[in-house]
Design a protein around this motif. Structure first.
Motif, PDB file in Angstrom:
ATOM      1  N   GLY A  83       0.796  -1.221   0.000  1.00 29.45           N
ATOM      2  CA  GLY A  83       0.000   0.000   0.000  1.00 29.45           C
ATOM      3  C   GLY A  83       0.830   1.273   0.000  1.00 29.45           C
ATOM      4  N   PRO A  84       0.138   2.412   0.122  1.00 34.88           N
ATOM      5  CA  PRO A  84       0.774   3.716  -0.077  1.00 34.88           C
ATOM      6  C   PRO A  84       1.729   4.164   1.030  1.00 34.88           C
ATOM      7  CG  PRO A  84      -1.514   3.996   0.548  1.00 34.88           C
ATOM      8  CD  PRO A  84      -1.304   2.526   0.349  1.00 34.88           C
ATOM      9  N   ASP A  85       1.779   3.466   2.146  1.00 36.06           N
ATOM     10  CA  ASP A  85       2.692   3.859   3.227  1.00 36.06           C
ATOM     11  C   ASP A  85       4.085   3.259   3.061  1.00 36.06           C
ATOM     12  OD1 ASP A  85       0.689   5.337   4.420  1.00 36.06           O
ATOM     13  OD2 ASP A  85      -0.008   3.645   5.628  1.00 36.06           O
ATOM     14  N   TYR A  86       4.291   2.550   1.955  1.00 41.30           N
ATOM     15  CA  TYR A  86       5.570   1.889   1.696  1.00 41.30           C
ATOM     16  C   TYR A  86       6.118   2.286   0.333  1.00 41.30           C
ATOM     17  CZ  TYR A  86       4.283  -1.177   5.569  1.00 41.30           C
ATOM     18  OH  TYR A  86       3.926  -1.675   6.798  1.00 41.30           O
ATOM     19  N   VAL A  87       7.427   2.205   0.200  1.00 41.39           N
ATOM     20  CA  VAL A  87       8.116   2.417  -1.064  1.00 41.39           C
ATOM     21  C   VAL A  87       8.700   1.070  -1.481  1.00 41.39           C
ATOM     22  CG1 VAL A  87      10.060   3.578  -2.181  1.00 41.39           C
ATOM     23  CG2 VAL A  87       8.683   4.792  -0.492  1.00 41.39           C
ATOM     24  N   VAL A  88       8.491   0.687  -2.729  1.00 40.65           N
ATOM     25  CA  VAL A  88       9.007  -0.594  -3.233  1.00 40.65           C
ATOM     26  C   VAL A  88       9.720  -0.329  -4.554  1.00 40.65           C
ATOM     27  CG1 VAL A  88       8.426  -2.940  -3.963  1.00 40.65           C
ATOM     28  CG2 VAL A  88       7.082  -1.834  -2.160  1.00 40.65           C
ATOM     29  N   TRP A  89      10.925  -0.872  -4.688  1.00 40.15           N
ATOM     30  CA  TRP A  89      11.704  -0.736  -5.911  1.00 40.15           C
ATOM     31  C   TRP A  89      12.297  -2.086  -6.307  1.00 40.15           C
ATOM     32  CZ3 TRP A  89      11.690   3.596  -8.664  1.00 40.15           C
ATOM     33  CH2 TRP A  89      11.504   4.824  -8.022  1.00 40.15           C
ATOM     34  N   ASP A  90      12.485  -2.284  -7.601  1.00 39.18           N
ATOM     35  CA  ASP A  90      13.338  -3.364  -8.087  1.00 39.18           C
ATOM     36  C   ASP A  90      14.772  -2.926  -7.852  1.00 39.18           C
ATOM     37  OD1 ASP A  90      11.850  -5.496  -9.185  1.00 39.18           O
ATOM     38  OD2 ASP A  90      11.395  -4.330 -10.976  1.00 39.18           O
ATOM     39  N   LYS A  91      15.582  -3.802  -7.305  1.00 34.64           N
ATOM     40  CA  LYS A  91      16.990  -3.478  -7.061  1.00 34.64           C
ATOM     41  C   LYS A  91      17.915  -4.176  -8.030  1.00 34.64           C
ATOM     42  CE  LYS A  91      19.393  -2.198  -3.300  1.00 34.64           C
ATOM     43  NZ  LYS A  91      19.821  -0.842  -3.291  1.00 34.64           N
ATOM     44  N   ALA A  92      17.599  -5.429  -8.330  1.00 33.29           N
ATOM     45  CA  ALA A  92      18.471  -6.216  -9.211  1.00 33.29           C
ATOM     46  C   ALA A  92      17.690  -7.411  -9.727  1.00 33.29           C
ATOM     47  CB  ALA A  92      19.705  -6.690  -8.445  1.00 33.29           C
ATOM     48  N   ALA A  93      18.275  -8.051 -10.706  1.00 34.54           N
ATOM     49  CA  ALA A  93      17.672  -9.265 -11.251  1.00 34.54           C
ATOM     50  C   ALA A  93      18.783 -10.178 -11.737  1.00 34.54           C
ATOM     51  CB  ALA A  93      16.731  -8.936 -12.399  1.00 34.54           C
ATOM     52  N   LYS A  94      18.517 -11.441 -11.631  1.00 35.00           N
ATOM     53  CA  LYS A  94      19.438 -12.451 -12.132  1.00 35.00           C
ATOM     54  C   LYS A  94      18.612 -13.387 -13.001  1.00 35.00           C
ATOM     55  CE  LYS A  94      22.613 -15.852 -10.189  1.00 35.00           C
ATOM     56  NZ  LYS A  94      23.088 -16.382  -8.897  1.00 35.00           N
ATOM     57  N   VAL A  95      19.059 -13.612 -14.220  1.00 39.43           N
ATOM     58  CA  VAL A  95      18.327 -14.492 -15.132  1.00 39.43           C
ATOM     59  C   VAL A  95      19.284 -15.551 -15.643  1.00 39.43           C
ATOM     60  CG1 VAL A  95      18.717 -12.977 -17.114  1.00 39.43           C
ATOM     61  CG2 VAL A  95      16.855 -14.593 -17.186  1.00 39.43           C
ATOM     62  N   LYS A  96      18.770 -16.752 -15.751  1.00 40.32           N
ATOM     63  CA  LYS A  96      19.541 -17.846 -16.338  1.00 40.32           C
ATOM     64  C   LYS A  96      18.679 -18.463 -17.437  1.00 40.32           C
ATOM     65  CE  LYS A  96      21.910 -22.148 -15.431  1.00 40.32           C
ATOM     66  NZ  LYS A  96      22.167 -23.220 -14.471  1.00 40.32           N
ATOM     67  N   PHE A  97      19.170 -18.386 -18.664  1.00 44.57           N
ATOM     68  CA  PHE A  97      18.483 -19.006 -19.789  1.00 44.57           C
ATOM     69  C   PHE A  97      18.912 -20.469 -19.827  1.00 44.57           C
ATOM     70  CE2 PHE A  97      19.020 -14.493 -21.013  1.00 44.57           C
ATOM     71  CZ  PHE A  97      17.684 -14.140 -21.017  1.00 44.57           C
ATOM     72  N   VAL A  98      18.008 -21.365 -19.497  1.00 43.98           N
ATOM     73  CA  VAL A  98      18.330 -22.790 -19.365  1.00 43.98           C
ATOM     74  C   VAL A  98      18.324 -23.486 -20.721  1.00 43.98           C
ATOM     75  CG1 VAL A  98      17.616 -24.968 -18.284  1.00 43.98           C
ATOM     76  CG2 VAL A  98      17.398 -22.808 -17.021  1.00 43.98           C
ATOM     77  N   ARG A  99      17.310 -23.193 -21.527  1.00 44.84           N
ATOM     78  CA  ARG A  99      17.203 -23.782 -22.876  1.00 44.84           C
ATOM     79  C   ARG A  99      16.384 -22.847 -23.753  1.00 44.84           C
ATOM     80  NH1 ARG A  99      15.050 -27.383 -19.484  1.00 44.84           N
ATOM     81  NH2 ARG A  99      16.564 -28.956 -20.061  1.00 44.84           N
ATOM     82  N   PRO A 100      16.550 -22.913 -25.065  1.00 44.29           N
ATOM     83  CA  PRO A 100      15.775 -22.042 -25.954  1.00 44.29           C
ATOM     84  C   PRO A 100      14.276 -22.333 -25.860  1.00 44.29           C
ATOM     85  CG  PRO A 100      17.573 -23.110 -27.148  1.00 44.29           C
ATOM     86  CD  PRO A 100      17.501 -23.758 -25.797  1.00 44.29           C
ATOM     87  N   ILE A 101      13.494 -21.281 -25.918  1.00 47.93           N
ATOM     88  CA  ILE A 101      12.036 -21.435 -25.908  1.00 47.93           C
ATOM     89  C   ILE A 101      11.557 -21.460 -27.352  1.00 47.93           C
ATOM     90  CG2 ILE A 101       9.825 -20.484 -25.154  1.00 47.93           C
ATOM     91  CD1 ILE A 101      11.358 -19.088 -22.872  1.00 47.93           C
ATOM     92  N   LEU A 102      10.938 -22.575 -27.722  1.00 44.89           N
ATOM     93  CA  LEU A 102      10.493 -22.773 -29.096  1.00 44.89           C
ATOM     94  C   LEU A 102       8.994 -22.613 -29.277  1.00 44.89           C
ATOM     95  CD1 LEU A 102      12.677 -25.925 -29.786  1.00 44.89           C
ATOM     96  CD2 LEU A 102      13.119 -23.589 -30.556  1.00 44.89           C
ATOM     97  N   ASP A 103       8.242 -22.632 -28.181  1.00 41.71           N
ATOM     98  CA  ASP A 103       6.786 -22.610 -28.309  1.00 41.71           C
ATOM     99  C   ASP A 103       6.174 -21.676 -27.278  1.00 41.71           C
ATOM    100  OD1 ASP A 103       4.264 -23.280 -29.281  1.00 41.71           O
ATOM    101  OD2 ASP A 103       4.137 -25.115 -28.105  1.00 41.71           O
ATOM    102  N   LYS A 104       5.580 -22.216 -26.224  1.00 41.13           N
ATOM    103  CA  LYS A 104       4.854 -21.441 -25.224  1.00 41.13           C
ATOM    104  C   LYS A 104       5.297 -21.866 -23.830  1.00 41.13           C
ATOM    105  CE  LYS A 104       0.154 -20.221 -23.887  1.00 41.13           C
ATOM    106  NZ  LYS A 104      -1.261 -20.417 -24.146  1.00 41.13           N
ATOM    107  N   VAL A 105       5.474 -20.884 -22.952  1.00 43.16           N
ATOM    108  CA  VAL A 105       5.849 -21.155 -21.571  1.00 43.16           C
ATOM    109  C   VAL A 105       4.964 -20.336 -20.631  1.00 43.16           C
ATOM    110  CG1 VAL A 105       8.246 -21.824 -22.022  1.00 43.16           C
ATOM    111  CG2 VAL A 105       7.678 -19.411 -21.730  1.00 43.16           C
TER     112      VAL A 105
END
Length: 179
Positions: A83-105
């Motif tokens: 809610g409005p009494d808090y501040v929220v931010w993205d700080k960082a992200a880590k992504v690992k591409f495990v295998r190519p996506i060929l269709d739908k996930v």
């Protein structure tokens, strides 16, 4: 349409939020589509499929689409829940591409009651908190294609504003007028 089994339901207001987010240009262009937002805003499902917006040069889904289609959701969910009494931010992200996506996930974002209570308690004690939340893109059979770890920052609005003032910074945070 839920992509995962859940006891949660979608309300008219969460359906309307889903509709608006799916038509917001910066999210629509990722190729991801929100399929479900629970009425308590603690569960969100996204699907991503290969199409003209997501196709890369080698015939799989572009890595930028994979990441950008998951980028904002944990931060937005925590903002909505706290809610409005808090501040929220993205700080960082880590992504690992495990295998190519060929269709739908599909991917599921889930905020538990325990996490909410721990976040509020830590903020009450320390003023701010940084924590990591995991997610993964998978197909219907459960094969994992990409994993993510989002680092989220949350603070009380009062603590955050004092912290900025002590550093002689102006706030990029402009709270919206919510009822």
């Amino acid at each position: 349409m839920k992509l995962y089994t859940s006891d949660k339901k979608e309300s008219l207001s969460s359906w309307w939020l889903r509709f608006r987010l799916n038509h917001w240009p910066c999210l629509w262009c990722t190729g991801g589509k929100i399929q479900f937002i629970s009425s308590d805003l603690r569960e969100l499902h996204v699907s991503l499929k290969k199409n003209l917006r997501t196709l890369n040069r080698v015939g799989t889904i572009y890595g930028g689409s994979i990441y950008s289609s998951v980028d904002p959701y944990y931060m937005l969910m925590m903002m909505w829940i706290l809610g409005p009494d808090y501040v929220v931010w993205d700080k960082a992200a880590k992504v690992k591409f495990v295998r190519p996506i060929l269709d739908k996930v599909k991917i599921r974002f889930l905020i538990t009651e325990e996490l909410i209570q721990k976040t509020k308690q830590d903020i009450l004690e320390k003023g701010e908190i940084v924590f990591d939340l995991p997610a993964k893109y998978e197909d219907e059979e459960g094969t994992v294609y990409a994993t993510f770890e989002k680092t989220i920052y949350a603070a009380s609005k009062e603590f955050y504003e004092k912290k900025l003032a002590s550093k002689n910074m102006t706030s990029a945070f402009k709270p919206s007028k919510r009822s």
